[in-house]
Design a protein around this motif. Structure first.
Motif, mmCIF file in Angstrom:
data_model
loop_
_atom_site.group_PDB
_atom_site.id
_atom_site.type_symbol
_atom_site.label_atom_id
_atom_site.label_comp_id
_atom_site.label_asym_id
_atom_site.label_seq_id
_atom_site.Cartn_x
_atom_site.Cartn_y
_atom_site.Cartn_z
ATOM 1 N N HIS A 50 -11.171 16.215 -0.039
ATOM 2 C CA HIS A 50 -10.069 15.731 0.976
ATOM 3 C C HIS A 50 -9.495 16.794 1.563
ATOM 4 C CE1 HIS A 50 -6.663 13.187 2.000
ATOM 5 N NE2 HIS A 50 -5.900 14.276 1.757
ATOM 6 N N ALA A 51 -9.339 16.403 3.044
ATOM 7 C CA ALA A 51 -8.715 17.486 3.844
ATOM 8 C C ALA A 51 -7.913 16.587 4.740
ATOM 9 C CB ALA A 51 -9.564 18.399 4.452
ATOM 10 N N LEU A 52 -6.490 16.897 5.194
ATOM 11 C CA LEU A 52 -5.732 15.923 5.918
ATOM 12 C C LEU A 52 -5.624 16.994 7.119
ATOM 13 C CD1 LEU A 52 -4.605 13.180 5.696
ATOM 14 C CD2 LEU A 52 -2.370 14.546 4.963
ATOM 15 N N LEU A 53 -5.689 16.247 8.357
ATOM 16 C CA LEU A 53 -5.818 17.007 9.558
ATOM 17 C C LEU A 53 -4.493 16.125 10.497
ATOM 18 C CD1 LEU A 53 -9.462 17.377 10.619
ATOM 19 C CD2 LEU A 53 -8.044 18.623 9.106
ATOM 20 N N ARG A 54 -3.781 16.850 11.105
ATOM 21 C CA ARG A 54 -2.625 16.218 12.088
ATOM 22 C C ARG A 54 -3.242 16.511 13.660
ATOM 23 N NH1 ARG A 54 2.129 15.886 10.547
ATOM 24 N NH2 ARG A 54 2.408 17.806 9.318
ATOM 25 N N LEU A 55 -3.438 15.325 14.175
ATOM 26 C CA LEU A 55 -3.676 14.953 15.561
ATOM 27 C C LEU A 55 -2.324 14.352 16.361
ATOM 28 C CD1 LEU A 55 -6.370 14.789 13.915
ATOM 29 C CD2 LEU A 55 -7.353 13.892 16.133
ATOM 30 N N GLY A 56 -1.568 15.348 16.997
ATOM 31 C CA GLY A 56 -0.610 14.723 17.666
ATOM 32 C C GLY A 56 0.516 14.260 16.440
#
Length: 150
Positions: A50-56
């Protein structure tokens, strides 16, 4: 205690993208979409679970494919399209192409007041990239849609 009411409250929704090479996918999303990695968890073999990425103002999760979670290519493609509103559809599409994405539909002005297109990222996920170029009412969009199909 379990909430037994008929109406549940959604507290969060995000896409979880399964890919064959999560570190490479994260690098792609950083370079092409400006994603920021928020968290990452790995299994004992070092693969990303699991990796969480923020896009805007949104987030997506990315994980390595495994027996329980196959990547799109192993399924013959993905039926899900990620819709991404951006300030410059052409620039984002170019960045994705530089990173190995392919064009499904080229970026162009659309009848519904958007400039956009569809790309497949190198991991098999589909992205509809669009920017607003005209502020239209729902009635105007429907009229243009009707005209398109007549």
């Amino acid at each position: 205690m379990t909430n037994t009411s008929a109406q549940q409250t959604v507290t969060r929704l995000y896409a979880r993208l399964v890919v064959p090479d999560a570190p490479r996918a994260i690098d792609f999303y950083r370079a092409a979409l400006g994603a920021e990695e928020i968290e990452r968890y790995t299994g004992p073999d070092g693969r990303i679970v699991h990796a969480l990425l923020r896009l805007g103002g949104s987030v997506i999760a990315v994980k390595d494919a495994d027996e329980g979670d196959p990547a799109p290519a192993s399924l013959g493609g993905s039926p899900v399209i990620m819709a991404l509103d951006v300030s410059d559809a052409d620039a984002v599409a170019e960045a994705m192409l530089r990173g190995g994405a392919t064009v499904v539909y080229p970026v162009a002005d659309q009848h519904y007041g958007q400039r956009g297109g569809r790309l497949a990222d190198p991991f098999g996920h589909l992205w509809m990239i669009s920017q607003t170029i005209e502020d239209l009412t729902p009635e105007q969009i429907q009229q243009r849609t009707d005209e398109l199909f007549t």
